[in-house]
Design a protein around this motif. Structure first.
Motif, PDB file in Angstrom:
ATOM      1  N   ILE A   5      13.120  -0.263 -28.369  1.00 41.84           N
ATOM      2  CA  ILE A   5      14.008   0.900 -28.290  1.00 41.84           C
ATOM      3  C   ILE A   5      15.036   0.699 -27.180  1.00 41.84           C
ATOM      4  N   ARG A   6      14.572   0.236 -26.018  1.00 35.73           N
ATOM      5  CA  ARG A   6      15.507  -0.015 -24.915  1.00 35.73           C
ATOM      6  C   ARG A   6      16.537  -1.083 -25.294  1.00 35.73           C
ATOM      7  N   ALA A   7      16.097  -2.140 -25.964  1.00 33.94           N
ATOM      8  CA  ALA A   7      17.018  -3.192 -26.403  1.00 33.94           C
ATOM      9  C   ALA A   7      18.019  -2.644 -27.422  1.00 33.94           C
ATOM     10  N   PHE A   8      17.535  -1.816 -28.315  1.00 32.54           N
ATOM     11  CA  PHE A   8      18.418  -1.190 -29.306  1.00 32.54           C
ATOM     12  C   PHE A   8      19.485  -0.347 -28.611  1.00 32.54           C
ATOM     13  N   CYS A   9      19.065   0.459 -27.653  1.00 27.81           N
ATOM     14  CA  CYS A   9      20.010   1.327 -26.931  1.00 27.81           C
ATOM     15  C   CYS A   9      21.047   0.492 -26.182  1.00 27.81           C
ATOM     16  N   GLN A  10      20.578  -0.569 -25.566  1.00 23.50           N
ATOM     17  CA  GLN A  10      21.498  -1.451 -24.837  1.00 23.50           C
ATOM     18  C   GLN A  10      22.505  -2.073 -25.813  1.00 23.50           C
ATOM     19  N   ARG A  12      27.903  -2.520 -28.197  1.00 26.65           N
ATOM     20  CA  ARG A  12      28.673  -2.766 -29.418  1.00 26.65           C
ATOM     21  C   ARG A  12      30.042  -2.107 -29.403  1.00 26.65           C
ATOM     22  N   THR A  13      30.162  -1.070 -28.619  1.00 23.09           N
ATOM     23  CA  THR A  13      31.429  -0.354 -28.597  1.00 23.09           C
ATOM     24  C   THR A  13      32.490  -1.079 -27.789  1.00 23.09           C
ATOM     25  N   ASP A  52      24.175  11.198 -26.363  1.00 29.48           N
ATOM     26  CA  ASP A  52      23.005  12.095 -26.336  1.00 29.48           C
ATOM     27  C   ASP A  52      21.824  11.454 -27.053  1.00 29.48           C
ATOM     28  N   TRP A  53      22.102  10.876 -28.216  1.00 27.06           N
ATOM     29  CA  TRP A  53      21.050  10.228 -29.000  1.00 27.06           C
ATOM     30  C   TRP A  53      20.427   9.067 -28.223  1.00 27.06           C
ATOM     31  N   LEU A  54      21.263   8.240 -27.629  1.00 29.76           N
ATOM     32  CA  LEU A  54      20.770   7.086 -26.877  1.00 29.76           C
ATOM     33  C   LEU A  54      20.028   7.517 -25.611  1.00 29.76           C
TER      34      LEU A  54
END
Length: 110
Positions: free
Chosen positions: A43-48, A53-54, A65-67
């Protein structure tokens, strides 16, 4: 004398059973901790990755908020953020594993 021997054998069998159940429960808790730790890490890797990506464009408010929520959730899942033996001892204390034997084990600090 025969009754005393039967009682001794019975207590020995109960003790052996309790030790096997405790060992099995420890293995289950450890496996669950590893699963939760890996999930929290993913989950942490996904959030990072989502934030990266932006590029130079910041994430939207709803994405942020979601992250933020996802990162807080990962912290809740992560067993390394607390005492590793809490879940094991709590389930024993509640009798979820061994019933009265589990509660006795906690009193005896097994």
């Amino acid at each position: 004398m025969r009754e005393a021997e039967q009682r001794r054998r019975w207590y020995a069998a109960v003790t052996q059973t309790r030790e096997r159940q405790i060992e099995q429960h420890r293995a289950t808790v450890l496996t669950e901790q590893i699963r939760a730790w890996r999930q929290a890490d993913e989950i942490r890797a996904f959030c990072q990755a989502a934030r990266a990506r932006t590029g130079e464009t910041p994430v939207t408010a709803s994405e942020a908020d979601w992250l933020d929520w996802a990162e807080a959730y990962a912290m809740q899942l992560d067993p390394l953020r607390g005492t590793l033996t809490d879940r094991f001892r709590m389930s024993l204390a509640a009798g979820l594993v061994l019933g009265d034997l589990g509660r006795q084990c906690v009193r005896d600090a097994c």
